[in-house]
Every structure is written in structure tokens, then in C-alpha cells.
Design an enzyme around this catalytic site. Structure first.
Site, PDB file in Angstrom:
ATOM      1  CE  LYS A  10       0.924   1.253   4.431  1.00  0.00           C
ATOM      2  NZ  LYS A  10       1.649   2.487   4.814  1.00  0.00           N
ATOM      3  CG  ASP A 138      -0.734  -1.061   9.135  1.00  0.00           C
ATOM      4  OD1 ASP A 138      -0.632  -2.017   9.920  1.00  0.00           O
ATOM      5  OD2 ASP A 138       0.185  -0.707   8.369  1.00  0.00           O
TER       6      ASP A 138
END
Length: 293
Positions: A10, A138
Site C-alpha cells: 500500500k 493498519d
């Protein structure tokens, strides 16, 4: 045949630090975008306790690996005691480590997906989010990918409509930046009034920023030099991702990204060409599949 699950990386297109919490963590708002660069996890049935292995140096193969933690969380959730058993997991690393690309967290979700399939576990989306959140702040993002805004410590997410596809050039130095250290350096800077991402950022990506970048660059000036190199190539957006140490540039056209990759190359830096992926492509990429590649 092994079970294969891919674990995409990401980018933090934007990261704003809003406040420091009583528990020492930070409330933040961050814009997360998945990209095609991925690790691969292979799951094979075996006798005895679970093993985790990798041919990549620096990847822990003991219980310090986040894959171990994810497996243990699921193992306990299905009512089993002791260490997980009956599976061997091999990790093929492509995502640079300690680089702000979320490789470890994505590996944890890949482990949850693969082990649910291997162990015949039917966990609801809500339960998977809870399990993922217990592994790391996360981690839940990697259940959906695409474009999302993360709040609080990054656990609370809101899905956004997919961004137009961009080509991505990544530049990663030989060193990593531990997340805790990056936030410590940020806390040592003079306090500033927190701000949130601009409303019309899709039309002007250059309005986005990473609040951790300034403090990390003070300790690693070469990261700032790399950001400048990307800006000189007319990137739609260039910044450090996460807590570093990777710097990225976004480009509308592949030809521009390929040119930029040549321009930013520097001794001691690895450069990678990738592209952004929406939620649909992310789902197809991360579905467990049998067979080797």
C-alpha cells in the site's frame, strides 16, 4: 499442491497526525491506496507444529513474524490451544521491509485468508476485521484494499470510490525506518496546528502530504533528496509513504513512469515499477488459489 495467497503493498497518499493519545499512540487521518507490488504466501499441509520460512534474508522465521501472530490469533479464535499445527507457510518477499509499504500487515491478512481456507474456517467480514485489528493497527485495511481513509490509529476505515489508475515508481534505500522511531522524531518537532486533507484533492494530488516526512528527512536527508528527484520528473504526487523509508511518484502514463524510474536511480536505492489497483482487482489478487506459479 500448495495454497497460494498474494499480499499487495500500500501507499499512504496522505498522512496527517492530528493528536497524541494518552496511550502514547497518535490519532491520524491517512489516505491508503493499494498497489500491484506484492509478496506471496504458500501454504502446505504438514505434520506437527506450524512453520514459517522464507528465502529472503531479514525475514524472521520464528514467532516474531507477524504471520505467526495472525495464525495464533485465528488458532485461538477457533478454540484450539497451544501453537498452530498442520501447516507450513513459505513467504516470498518482493515488498521492501521497514519501508512504509505495509508488507508485514498485508502478510498477516494473507495468512488469515490462507489459513481460513486451509482449516475450513467460515469467518464473517466483521469477525475477520476484529481478528485483523488485534494483530496490528493498519492490518484491517488489507482485507479490502483499494482506496480508503483511515482514522484514529488507522483501524477505523471508510471506503472511497476507486482512484483513476496511476503508474507508481518506488525508490527504497538500503535502510528502513522503524515506525515507533518516526513518530518519536515527529513528537520532537515544534508543535503545529493539525490539518486534514483538502476536500478537492483528486483534482490536485500535489496538495496531499505526509506529516512524518519532515522529521524523518531531518535524520535521513537522502529521503528528501529523493523526493526532490521525483518532483523534478513532473510526478502527479511524490512523497515518502508511511513512516518511510520508501519514496514514491505517481504518473498517468507508463512511459512517464519508466522515464522517471531511470531519472531517480541512485546508488544504494532499489527502484520498482508498479501501479495502483482498485478494490475489485485487489479482491481478485488476494483470493486463495491452489497451484504453484
Amino acid at each position: 499442491m500448495p495454497l497460494i495467497v498474494r499480499a499487495p503493498a500500500k501507499l499512504n497518499l496522505d498522512l496527517r497526525i492530528l493528536s497524541r493519545r494518552i496511550d502514547g499512540f497518535h490519532d491520524l487521518q491517512t489516505l491508503l491506496q493499494s498497489i500491484s507490488l506484492h509478496d506471496t504466501l504458500s501454504f502446505t499441509r504438514c505434520q506437527g507444529c506450524m512453520t514459517v520460512g522464507s528465502q529472503s534474508s531479514g525475514v524472521p522465521t520464528d514467532k516474531k513474524n507477524i504471520v505467526w501472530r495472525a495464525a495464533k490469533v485465528l488458532w485461538r479464535d477457533i478454540g484450539c490451544q497451544g501453537d498452530p499445527k498442520g501447516v507450513s507457510i513459505s513467504i516470498t518477499k518482493r515488498i521492501p521491509m521497514a519501508a512504509g509499504l505495509g508488507g508485514g500487515s498485508s502478510n498477516a491478512v494473507a495468512a488469515l485468508r490462507g489459513l481460513c481456507s486451509l482449516w475450513g474456517v467460515s469467518a464473517s467480514r466483521k469477525r475477520l476485521r476484529e481478528l485483523a485489528a488485534s494483530v496490528g493497527s493498519d492490518v484491517p485495511y488489507f482485507l479490502t484494499g483499494g482506496l480508503s481513509v483511515g482514522f484514529d490509529r488507522g483501524v477505523r476505515l471508510r471506503r472511497l470510490s476507486d482512484l483513476d489508475q496511476y503508474w507508481v515508481v518506488l525508490a527504497s534505500p538500503m535502510f528502513g525506518v522503524p515506525t515507533a522511531l518516526a513518530y518519536k522524531w515527529f513528537d520532537q518537532l515544534p508543535a503545529k496546528s493539525p490539518t486534514k486533507k483538502p476536500r478537492h484533492w483528486r483534482q490536485q494530488l500535489r496538495l496531499l502530504r505526509n506529516d512524518l516526512q519532515e522529521s524523518v528527512v531531518r535524520h535521513h536527508p537522502e529521503i528528501g533528496v529523493m523526493v526532490d528527484r521525483f518532483q523534478a520528473t513532473n510526478a502527479s504526487l511524490s512523497a515518502m509513504t508511511g513512516s518511510g523509508s520508501t519514496v514514491f511518484g505517481l504518473y498517468r502514463r507508463k512511459v512517464d513512469a519508466v522515464f522517471a524510474r531511470r531519472q531517480v536511480r541512485s546508488r544504494g536505492w532499489q527502484t520498482i515499477l508498479s501501479w495502483t489497483i482498485g478494490s475489485g482487482e485487489f479482491t481478485r489478487l488476494t483470493e486463495p488459489e491452489s497451484g504453484s506459479r
